[in-house]
Design a protein around this motif. Structure first.
Motif, mmCIF file in Angstrom:
data_model
loop_
_atom_site.group_PDB
_atom_site.id
_atom_site.type_symbol
_atom_site.label_atom_id
_atom_site.label_comp_id
_atom_site.label_asym_id
_atom_site.label_seq_id
_atom_site.Cartn_x
_atom_site.Cartn_y
_atom_site.Cartn_z
ATOM 1 N N SER A 35 0.819 -1.215 0.000
ATOM 2 C CA SER A 35 0.000 0.000 0.000
ATOM 3 C C SER A 35 0.847 1.258 0.000
ATOM 4 O O SER A 35 0.487 2.274 -0.607
ATOM 5 N N VAL A 36 1.982 1.201 0.706
ATOM 6 C CA VAL A 36 2.814 2.383 0.883
ATOM 7 C C VAL A 36 4.205 1.926 1.292
ATOM 8 O O VAL A 36 4.388 0.781 1.740
ATOM 9 N N ALA A 37 5.181 2.796 1.141
ATOM 10 C CA ALA A 37 6.544 2.497 1.585
ATOM 11 C C ALA A 37 6.882 3.339 2.810
ATOM 12 O O ALA A 37 6.404 4.463 2.958
ATOM 13 N N ARG A 38 7.693 2.764 3.692
ATOM 14 C CA ARG A 38 8.274 3.539 4.785
ATOM 15 C C ARG A 38 9.756 3.669 4.487
ATOM 16 O O ARG A 38 10.469 2.665 4.395
ATOM 17 N N VAL A 39 10.222 4.899 4.282
ATOM 18 C CA VAL A 39 11.603 5.111 3.875
ATOM 19 C C VAL A 39 12.362 5.916 4.918
ATOM 20 O O VAL A 39 11.811 6.825 5.537
ATOM 21 N N THR A 40 13.618 5.553 5.099
ATOM 22 C CA THR A 40 14.539 6.331 5.922
ATOM 23 C C THR A 40 15.655 6.808 5.011
ATOM 24 O O THR A 40 16.439 6.002 4.499
ATOM 25 N N TYR A 41 15.698 8.108 4.790
ATOM 26 C CA TYR A 41 16.694 8.664 3.886
ATOM 27 C C TYR A 41 18.056 8.774 4.563
ATOM 28 O O TYR A 41 18.163 9.163 5.731
ATOM 29 N N THR A 42 19.095 8.441 3.807
ATOM 30 C CA THR A 42 20.456 8.694 4.248
ATOM 31 C C THR A 42 20.724 10.194 4.183
ATOM 32 O O THR A 42 21.265 10.794 5.112
ATOM 33 N N ALA A 43 20.314 10.793 3.073
ATOM 34 C CA ALA A 43 20.412 12.240 2.867
ATOM 35 C C ALA A 43 19.578 12.580 1.645
ATOM 36 O O ALA A 43 19.356 11.743 0.764
ATOM 37 N N PHE A 44 19.092 13.823 1.596
ATOM 38 C CA PHE A 44 18.388 14.290 0.411
ATOM 39 C C PHE A 44 19.408 14.772 -0.621
ATOM 40 O O PHE A 44 20.502 15.230 -0.260
ATOM 41 N N MET B 22 14.348 11.641 9.276
ATOM 42 C CA MET B 22 14.493 11.263 7.870
ATOM 43 C C MET B 22 13.612 10.065 7.515
ATOM 44 O O MET B 22 13.649 9.573 6.396
ATOM 45 N N THR B 23 12.851 9.560 8.481
ATOM 46 C CA THR B 23 11.952 8.436 8.236
ATOM 47 C C THR B 23 10.549 8.956 7.989
ATOM 48 O O THR B 23 10.038 9.763 8.764
ATOM 49 N N MET B 24 9.916 8.491 6.916
ATOM 50 C CA MET B 24 8.578 8.963 6.574
ATOM 51 C C MET B 24 7.870 7.964 5.683
ATOM 52 O O MET B 24 8.497 7.123 5.025
ATOM 53 N N LEU B 25 6.541 8.043 5.682
ATOM 54 C CA LEU B 25 5.756 7.253 4.739
ATOM 55 C C LEU B 25 5.836 7.921 3.375
ATOM 56 O O LEU B 25 5.786 9.146 3.265
ATOM 57 N N TRP B 26 5.932 7.112 2.338
ATOM 58 C CA TRP B 26 6.188 7.637 0.990
ATOM 59 C C TRP B 26 5.302 6.896 -0.011
ATOM 60 O O TRP B 26 5.252 5.659 -0.003
ATOM 61 N N ASP B 27 4.612 7.633 -0.868
ATOM 62 C CA ASP B 27 3.791 6.996 -1.909
ATOM 63 C C ASP B 27 4.632 6.022 -2.723
ATOM 64 O O ASP B 27 5.784 6.321 -3.083
ATOM 65 N N MET B 28 4.043 4.899 -3.060
ATOM 66 C CA MET B 28 4.760 3.907 -3.864
ATOM 67 C C MET B 28 5.141 4.464 -5.234
ATOM 68 O O MET B 28 6.135 4.030 -5.826
ATOM 69 N N THR B 29 4.383 5.419 -5.731
ATOM 70 C CA THR B 29 4.636 5.958 -7.072
ATOM 71 C C THR B 29 5.298 7.336 -7.051
ATOM 72 O O THR B 29 5.409 7.981 -8.091
ATOM 73 N N PRO C 210 8.522 9.690 -6.821
ATOM 74 C CA PRO C 210 9.973 9.571 -7.011
ATOM 75 C C PRO C 210 10.742 9.842 -5.725
ATOM 76 O O PRO C 210 10.405 10.751 -4.952
ATOM 77 N N LEU C 211 11.788 9.069 -5.515
ATOM 78 C CA LEU C 211 12.646 9.253 -4.357
ATOM 79 C C LEU C 211 13.522 10.490 -4.538
ATOM 80 O O LEU C 211 13.800 10.904 -5.676
ATOM 81 N N VAL C 212 13.976 11.065 -3.420
ATOM 82 C CA VAL C 212 14.770 12.299 -3.484
ATOM 83 C C VAL C 212 16.092 12.141 -2.739
ATOM 84 O O VAL C 212 16.624 13.099 -2.184
ATOM 85 N N GLY C 213 16.628 10.929 -2.754
ATOM 86 C CA GLY C 213 17.918 10.673 -2.129
ATOM 87 C C GLY C 213 18.111 9.187 -1.902
ATOM 88 O O GLY C 213 17.192 8.376 -2.126
ATOM 89 N N SER C 214 19.295 8.821 -1.475
ATOM 90 C CA SER C 214 19.574 7.424 -1.151
ATOM 91 C C SER C 214 18.838 7.055 0.131
ATOM 92 O O SER C 214 18.649 7.879 1.023
ATOM 93 N N VAL C 215 18.427 5.783 0.216
ATOM 94 C CA VAL C 215 17.597 5.310 1.322
ATOM 95 C C VAL C 215 18.357 4.254 2.126
ATOM 96 O O VAL C 215 18.804 3.248 1.569
ATOM 97 N N SER C 216 18.480 4.494 3.428
ATOM 98 C CA SER C 216 19.196 3.544 4.278
ATOM 99 C C SER C 216 18.307 2.384 4.719
ATOM 100 O O SER C 216 18.809 1.350 5.162
ATOM 101 N N LYS C 217 16.986 2.571 4.613
ATOM 102 C CA LYS C 217 16.056 1.489 4.919
ATOM 103 C C LYS C 217 14.733 1.744 4.215
ATOM 104 O O LYS C 217 14.112 2.785 4.412
ATOM 105 N N MET C 218 14.311 0.798 3.398
ATOM 106 C CA MET C 218 13.017 0.902 2.725
ATOM 107 C C MET C 218 12.181 -0.328 3.065
ATOM 108 O O MET C 218 12.601 -1.463 2.858
ATOM 109 N N GLU C 219 10.989 -0.071 3.606
ATOM 110 C CA GLU C 219 10.066 -1.135 3.961
ATOM 111 C C GLU C 219 8.819 -1.009 3.088
ATOM 112 O O GLU C 219 8.328 0.100 2.852
ATOM 113 N N PHE C 220 8.288 -2.127 2.646
ATOM 114 C CA PHE C 220 7.070 -2.147 1.860
ATOM 115 C C PHE C 220 5.931 -2.661 2.744
ATOM 116 O O PHE C 220 5.986 -3.794 3.239
ATOM 117 N N LEU C 221 4.932 -1.820 2.960
ATOM 118 C CA LEU C 221 3.906 -2.104 3.949
ATOM 119 C C LEU C 221 2.620 -2.600 3.294
ATOM 120 O O LEU C 221 2.105 -1.984 2.351
#
Length: 401
Positions: free
Chosen positions: A153-162, A198-205, A207-218
């Motif tokens: 349904s959605v991704a939970r992403v933790t960005y390393t940096a934008f 840097m952790t937030m819920l992110w629409d699956m569609t 675009p990402l705005v940086g490298s991700v240190s942890k991406m979870e698919f919920l």
């Protein structure tokens, strides 16, 4: 807040999760949206956990200098597919062109995505590099399996940096939250975990705005955040159906711990706009049409001025924008099909994810929970990604009724 309003226990995690997904401007109206009477409190308890209601004096208020009744002739009678739906869409398209020019100026740079098991990915199955402003969580999920992408349904992403050309304010993500004090009383934290902003819920569609240190698919079945997002998206679909069928002037439509609702202005008593049980089947049928169309949920950033132009004619949205969105800042809207709504998001990829939907009940309420304000109509609903889940839910409801 008076002592008798304080809960015996802390706010459940699922309610806190629901609250964090809402746009600050929407939360401002939601705090006051529940009726002040004991009778309305009792009614609300049957439609899912909606969180505690702050008294009018406890939280931010809309501008009281204007008339208490703002609905006026924005709704005079039930009208299918009112002309203002197209007007709003035309404004949306014009703004979209401006945002596309901004996006075209962004520089796509290579990024990496790390999964919960520690595996790091940097390209898709065809060898195409992941890039900021281009690659989405859906693309990353497809690298693993298409089934994972289709069921998340959605991704939970933790960005390393934008990336260097990403700006929170430009992206509508840095708005001032006027509800900090009220939310503290509600025992609900705002936004991302304070330990890692840097952790937030992110629409699956999206675009990402940086490298991700942890991406979870919920997934709906496994995660509270996923269910909250799913029901938030379902509220938008309900709102689209109400606009199409009746020309309802939508106000606020939040997810609950077990479902969702949408409040709308349907005119004065003489307009015959009040909901009836006879409306349930037409609404459910219209929702099915929307679901079959697999309408994409599309996020767009807008300025305050663009938002006011987009929602011109809806006095309730206009009041939220004018009062709660600071001058010179940006916020976000989401579109699915004909509907455009103020919203922080995130949402499911498309309406086709909502496989089962039922209108469950309706009630009357008032704008901002104040009986001196306009009377509104509320319709509740429930939805699931599988028809069997709806059947089980309905059977359980019958057992407790």
């Amino acid at each position: 807040m008076a002592p008798e309003d304080k809960p015996a226990t802390s706010i459940p995690d699922d309610v806190a999760s629901m609250w964090k997904t809402l746009d600050p401007a929407i939360r401002a109206a939601l705090i006051a949206s529940e009726s002040k009477t004991e009778g309305d409190k009792k009614e609300a308890s049957g439609g899912g956990v909606e969180g505690r209601r702050a008294k009018a004096s406890d939280g931010p208020r809309m501008d009281d200098s204007t008339s208490k009744f703002i609905g006026g002739e924005s709704f005079t009678k039930r009208t299918a597919n009112p002309h203002w739906i197209k007007v709003r869409s035309d404004v949306y398209d014009a703004v979209k062109d401006r945002r596309q020019k901004e996006l075209d100026a962004k520089v796509p740079v290579d990024i990496e995505v790390t999964l919960p098991d520690g595996k790091t990915l940097s390209e898709d199955k065809e060898g195409n590099k992941y890039q900021a402003w281009r690659t989405t969580p859906f693309d990353v999920a497809c690298t693993i399996s298409r089934g994972l992408a289709d069921n998340s349904s959605v991704a939970r992403v933790t960005y390393t940096a934008f990336v260097s050309d990403y700006d929170l304010a430009e992206d509508g993500m840095d708005a001032v939250d006027t509800l900090a004090d009220s939310m503290a009383e509600l025992s609900v934290e705002d936004g991302a975990d304070e330990k890692n902003t840097m952790t937030m819920l992110w629409d699956m569609t999206r675009p990402l705005v940086g490298s991700v240190s942890k991406m979870e698919f919920l997934k709906f079945e496994d995660d509270v955040d996923a269910r909250t997002v799913f029901w938030h998206s379902s509220a938008h679909v309900l709102g689209e159906a109400l606009e199409r069928l009746y020309g309802s002037r939508l106000t606020i439509g939040p997810p609950l711990a077990g479902g969702f609702y949408y409040d709308s202005y349907m005119g004065e008593s003489s307009s015959d706009g009040a909901f009836k049980e006879d409306d349930y089947k037409p609404v459910e049928a219209e929702v099915q049409k929307i679901v079959k169309q697999k309408q994409k949920f599309e996020r767009m950033v807008v300025t305050k001025e663009e938002a006011l132009e987009m929602f011109e004619g809806n006095p309730f949205k206009e009041q939220i924008i004018s009062t709660k969105i600071p001058d010179g800042t940006r916020t976000t809207v989401y579109r699915c099909g004909d509907l455009v709504d103020l919203c922080r998001g995130p949402h499911v990829p498309n309406t086709g994810r909502i496989k089962a939907f039922a209108a469950t009940r309706h009630s009357a309420t008032n704008w901002l929970g104040d009986t001196d304000n306009d009377s509104l109509q509320r319709m509740y609903g429930i939805s699931f990604p599988d028809k069997k889940m709806l059947k089980v839910w309905q059977e359980n409801q019958e057992k407790v009724s």
